[in-house]
Design a protein around this motif. Structure first.
Motif, mmCIF file in Angstrom:
data_model
loop_
_atom_site.group_PDB
_atom_site.id
_atom_site.type_symbol
_atom_site.label_atom_id
_atom_site.label_comp_id
_atom_site.label_asym_id
_atom_site.label_seq_id
_atom_site.Cartn_x
_atom_site.Cartn_y
_atom_site.Cartn_z
ATOM 1 N N ILE A 59 39.088 29.876 37.855
ATOM 2 C CA ILE A 59 39.119 31.048 37.508
ATOM 3 C C ILE A 59 37.731 31.868 37.120
ATOM 4 O O ILE A 59 37.648 33.118 37.731
ATOM 5 C CB ILE A 59 40.058 31.230 36.137
ATOM 6 N N LEU A 60 36.939 31.228 36.478
ATOM 7 C CA LEU A 60 35.750 31.562 36.387
ATOM 8 C C LEU A 60 34.741 32.147 37.735
ATOM 9 O O LEU A 60 34.153 33.028 37.934
ATOM 10 C CB LEU A 60 34.774 30.817 35.716
ATOM 11 N N GLY A 61 34.997 31.185 38.675
ATOM 12 C CA GLY A 61 34.373 31.367 39.942
ATOM 13 C C GLY A 61 34.982 32.439 40.695
ATOM 14 O O GLY A 61 34.207 33.385 41.310
ATOM 15 N N GLY A 62 36.164 32.635 40.603
ATOM 16 C CA GLY A 62 37.022 34.038 41.132
ATOM 17 C C GLY A 62 36.457 35.191 40.510
ATOM 18 O O GLY A 62 36.186 36.210 41.214
ATOM 19 N N LEU A 63 36.518 35.112 39.200
ATOM 20 C CA LEU A 63 36.057 36.342 38.423
ATOM 21 C C LEU A 63 34.523 36.447 38.892
ATOM 22 O O LEU A 63 34.312 37.887 39.044
ATOM 23 C CB LEU A 63 36.160 35.996 36.969
ATOM 24 N N LEU A 64 33.661 35.840 39.046
ATOM 25 C CA LEU A 64 32.092 36.038 39.354
ATOM 26 C C LEU A 64 32.340 36.432 40.775
ATOM 27 O O LEU A 64 31.305 37.287 41.075
ATOM 28 C CB LEU A 64 31.385 34.786 39.258
ATOM 29 N N SER A 65 33.106 35.991 41.533
ATOM 30 C CA SER A 65 32.977 36.344 42.956
ATOM 31 C C SER A 65 33.564 37.886 43.179
ATOM 32 O O SER A 65 33.065 38.694 43.812
ATOM 33 C CB SER A 65 33.798 35.535 43.565
ATOM 34 N N TYR A 66 34.635 38.327 42.189
ATOM 35 C CA TYR A 66 35.239 39.698 42.030
ATOM 36 C C TYR A 66 34.019 40.492 41.559
ATOM 37 O O TYR A 66 33.801 41.784 42.309
ATOM 38 C CB TYR A 66 36.257 39.615 41.465
ATOM 39 N N LEU A 67 33.306 40.300 40.623
ATOM 40 C CA LEU A 67 32.294 40.888 40.027
ATOM 41 C C LEU A 67 31.002 41.194 40.978
ATOM 42 O O LEU A 67 30.509 42.250 41.069
ATOM 43 C CB LEU A 67 31.844 40.296 38.658
ATOM 44 N N GLN A 122 31.381 41.084 44.348
ATOM 45 C CA GLN A 122 31.929 42.040 45.423
ATOM 46 C C GLN A 122 32.020 43.439 44.952
ATOM 47 O O GLN A 122 31.423 44.475 45.341
ATOM 48 C CB GLN A 122 33.155 41.595 46.082
ATOM 49 N N PHE A 123 32.235 43.353 43.550
ATOM 50 C CA PHE A 123 32.614 45.055 43.251
ATOM 51 C C PHE A 123 31.120 45.724 43.119
ATOM 52 O O PHE A 123 30.884 46.851 43.251
ATOM 53 C CB PHE A 123 33.287 44.899 41.671
ATOM 54 N N THR A 124 30.225 44.819 42.493
ATOM 55 C CA THR A 124 28.837 45.449 42.428
ATOM 56 C C THR A 124 28.474 45.961 43.889
ATOM 57 O O THR A 124 27.772 46.834 43.778
ATOM 58 C CB THR A 124 28.024 44.558 41.704
ATOM 59 N N THR A 125 28.484 44.938 44.509
ATOM 60 C CA THR A 125 27.775 45.235 46.089
ATOM 61 C C THR A 125 28.698 46.428 46.350
ATOM 62 O O THR A 125 27.846 47.318 47.327
ATOM 63 C CB THR A 125 28.283 44.143 46.871
ATOM 64 N N VAL A 126 29.784 46.731 46.544
ATOM 65 C CA VAL A 126 30.412 47.737 47.095
ATOM 66 C C VAL A 126 30.138 49.147 46.444
ATOM 67 O O VAL A 126 29.728 50.044 46.776
ATOM 68 C CB VAL A 126 32.017 47.790 46.833
ATOM 69 N N ARG A 127 29.992 49.187 45.109
ATOM 70 C CA ARG A 127 29.227 49.995 44.369
ATOM 71 C C ARG A 127 28.026 50.616 44.535
ATOM 72 O O ARG A 127 27.549 51.649 44.942
ATOM 73 C CB ARG A 127 29.491 49.794 42.849
ATOM 74 N N LEU A 128 27.262 49.389 44.656
ATOM 75 C CA LEU A 128 26.042 49.601 45.105
ATOM 76 C C LEU A 128 25.791 50.361 46.253
ATOM 77 O O LEU A 128 25.052 51.274 46.719
ATOM 78 C CB LEU A 128 25.084 48.467 45.318
ATOM 79 N N ALA A 129 26.418 49.857 47.308
ATOM 80 C CA ALA A 129 26.494 50.274 48.713
ATOM 81 C C ALA A 129 27.126 51.748 48.781
ATOM 82 O O ALA A 129 26.474 52.524 49.574
ATOM 83 C CB ALA A 129 27.645 49.460 49.728
ATOM 84 N N ALA A 130 27.981 52.216 48.257
ATOM 85 C CA ALA A 130 28.403 53.297 47.877
ATOM 86 C C ALA A 130 27.660 54.320 47.340
ATOM 87 O O ALA A 130 27.366 55.580 47.833
ATOM 88 C CB ALA A 130 29.788 53.439 47.032
ATOM 89 N N ARG A 131 26.932 53.955 46.412
ATOM 90 C CA ARG A 131 25.686 54.816 45.792
ATOM 91 C C ARG A 131 24.595 55.164 46.932
ATOM 92 O O ARG A 131 24.088 56.201 46.951
ATOM 93 C CB ARG A 131 25.089 54.152 44.433
ATOM 94 N N ASN A 132 24.126 54.070 47.551
ATOM 95 C CA ASN A 132 23.198 54.034 48.535
ATOM 96 C C ASN A 132 23.720 54.973 49.611
ATOM 97 O O ASN A 132 22.962 55.921 50.125
ATOM 98 C CB ASN A 132 22.766 52.789 49.019
ATOM 99 N N GLU A 133 24.692 54.998 49.963
ATOM 100 C CA GLU A 133 25.520 55.821 51.029
ATOM 101 C C GLU A 133 25.539 57.344 50.589
ATOM 102 O O GLU A 133 25.110 58.249 51.374
ATOM 103 C CB GLU A 133 26.645 55.511 51.582
#
Length: 162
Positions: free
Chosen positions: A13-21, A23-34
């Motif tokens: 559960i902890l690994g999945g949660l960290l993985s989700y966070l 990915q979420f941060t990476t997508v947000r950062l990519a969207a901001r950069n775009e």
């Protein structure tokens, strides 16, 4: 053994949660950069558009000054005002006022006022009559102030463009 199952489940559960966070941060950062990249592209396109408009406006005012000068310096003022001259003068003035209105759309109100004063000065020297020429003197005396003010304003405005 039951503790190992719970520890494994908690780890998953902890690994999945960290993985989700992550990915979420990476997508947000990519969207901001775009978004930043697109904003920079829009700003550069607007800057290019504004610079091209300034070039066009300056070229048209120069053409208006040139044709006014041709008529002012002609040996016979009436003969210089041929139908071709009038057609060329009307064409230049039409283009000048269109460019002046585009400056109103794309530049600050202060820059527009400078462009309007310069366009009005060019319009005036283009259409003035012999008695106005005699009374006012050189067309350069009439143009110098508005021309320098416009160019100084353009230099300031272009320097502040993003």
């Amino acid at each position: 053994m039951e503790m190992q199952v719970w520890a494994s489940l908690f780890g998953v559960i902890l690994g999945g949660l960290l993985s989700y966070l992550a990915q979420f941060t990476t997508v947000r950062l990519a969207a901001r950069n775009e978004e930043k990249r697109q904003a920079a592209q829009r700003a550069e396109a607007r800057r290019s558009e504004r610079l091209e408009l300034l070039r066009e406006f300056i070229a048209i005012t120069q053409a208006g000054i040139r044709i006014a000068e041709e008529r002012d310096q002609a040996p016979d003022w009436d003969a210089a005002g041929t139908p071709e001259w009038f057609a060329a003068a009307r064409n230049i003035i039409d283009r000048l006022w269109v460019a002046e209105r585009m400056i109103e759309v794309l530049f600050s109100p202060q820059m527009y006022q400078l462009a309007r004063a310069y366009a009005s000065a060019v319009d005036h020297v283009l259409w003035r009559l012999p008695e106005q020429i005699a009374a006012e003197g050189s067309m350069w005396d009439h143009l110098r102030g508005p021309q320098h003010e416009f160019l100084a304003g353009a230099r300031t405005d272009v320097g502040s463009l993003p």
